[in-house]
Design a protein around this motif. Sequence first.
Motif, PDB file in Angstrom:
ATOM      1  N   THR A 134       0.810  -1.219   0.000  1.00 10.91           N
ATOM      2  CA  THR A 134       0.000   0.000   0.000  1.00 10.91           C
ATOM      3  C   THR A 134       0.843   1.268   0.000  1.00 10.91           C
ATOM      4  OG1 THR A 134      -1.681  -1.223   1.235  1.00 10.91           O
ATOM      5  CG2 THR A 134      -1.950   1.149   1.092  1.00 10.91           C
ATOM      6  N   MET A 235      -4.991   4.633   5.383  1.00  8.90           N
ATOM      7  CA  MET A 235      -5.519   3.411   4.786  1.00  8.90           C
ATOM      8  C   MET A 235      -6.849   3.093   5.466  1.00  8.90           C
ATOM      9  SD  MET A 235      -2.081   1.063   4.897  1.00  8.90           S
ATOM     10  CE  MET A 235      -0.440   1.791   4.782  1.00  8.90           C
ATOM     11  N   LYS A 259      -2.065  11.410   1.971  1.00 10.23           N
ATOM     12  CA  LYS A 259      -2.533  10.460   0.970  1.00 10.23           C
ATOM     13  C   LYS A 259      -3.640   9.610   1.585  1.00 10.23           C
ATOM     14  CE  LYS A 259       1.783   9.437   0.806  1.00 10.23           C
ATOM     15  NZ  LYS A 259       3.108   8.790   0.589  1.00 10.23           N
ATOM     16  N   THR A 261      -6.272   6.119   0.784  1.00  9.23           N
ATOM     17  CA  THR A 261      -6.670   4.998  -0.053  1.00  9.23           C
ATOM     18  C   THR A 261      -7.756   4.199   0.654  1.00  9.23           C
ATOM     19  OG1 THR A 261      -5.885   3.046  -1.274  1.00  9.23           O
ATOM     20  CG2 THR A 261      -4.872   3.454   0.859  1.00  9.23           C
ATOM     21  N   PRO A 263      -8.519   0.543   0.206  1.00  8.33           N
ATOM     22  CA  PRO A 263      -8.198  -0.730  -0.435  1.00  8.33           C
ATOM     23  C   PRO A 263      -9.123  -1.856   0.005  1.00  8.33           C
ATOM     24  CG  PRO A 263      -6.759  -0.399   1.422  1.00  8.33           C
ATOM     25  CD  PRO A 263      -7.666   0.809   1.368  1.00  8.33           C
TER      26      PRO A 263
END
Length: 324
Positions: A134, A235, A259, A261, A263
């Motif tokens: 990741t 994450m 950042k 994400t 996932p």
Amino acid sequence: MARTAIIEAAGGPEVLKIVDREVGEPGPGEIRIRHEACGLNYIDVYQRSGLYPLELPHALGMEAAGVVEAVGDGVTHLAPGDRAAYASTPPGAYTEARVMPAAQVCRLPDAISFEEGAAMMLKGLTVQYLFHRTTPLKSGDTVLFHAAAGGVGLIACQWAKSEGIRLIGTAGGPEKCRLALEHGASDCIDYRSGDWVSQVRALTDGKGVQAVMDGVGKDTFEGSLDCLAPFGMMMSFGNASGPVPPLDIAILGKKGSLKLTRPTVFSHIAVHETCQAMAAMLMDKVGSGAVAIRIDQRFPLDEVRAAHEALEARRTTGSTVLTI
């Protein structure tokens, strides 16, 4: 025929029912596997409740372990008699036996029990991609992991320790915090006892963490952003407290060019070769003793409703399996 837990409508644990279903023979690229144990995961709750809609009626369950009974044409990495474990789509693992795609089914070493195999695949492959696929993480980095005493969390605590990564955990209550610490967390914050964001900041001398691994969702998302160092990675891999509300992405810039994400393990394991390589790393971690799979709850398949009730009420620690 195989006893199978299905739902015919979305809803609470009461919609789960046990039926007999015909198993059949594997076609090309498929296997038939007879289960010894099945894993319980929060994604099962999302599918049962309708948060992740399924075409109904549908069997539930995303991971299990057992013995391969038959293989279809084109399957070369498995043979009848092999011990095997998997995390895979489509759902349907809550059953005595099933026919399923073979690509994400992995051979299970003799040193790992069927219950461990059933409890570790989805959670362990999740931890593998969080730490290795990741964002770059290295020895000396610090990560924040929410629900550190859960099934994914206890694997993550040990995984981080084995790679020299500092893991700060959060958990609900002193007993769960103690459990996370025993499994390798450097620190664990009881989120019920105060401002966990300030405590994370204090533990990192105000610098923040390189990554947050958050399977809780709505309740922890905003605070997690405030725990990140500049350029850190958020994450968001689960929704145990509910889905994260819509986000104005400009906030990521204001908080340090962060950042973000969202996932899923199934994206990471979609390619056969990648899945097998990820599983090999996981099995090496478990086989070496670096990661122990803690199973704190066992329910017979017939008691699947009670298993879901315990999971949703946060009465579980470690992993939970359904025994066949």
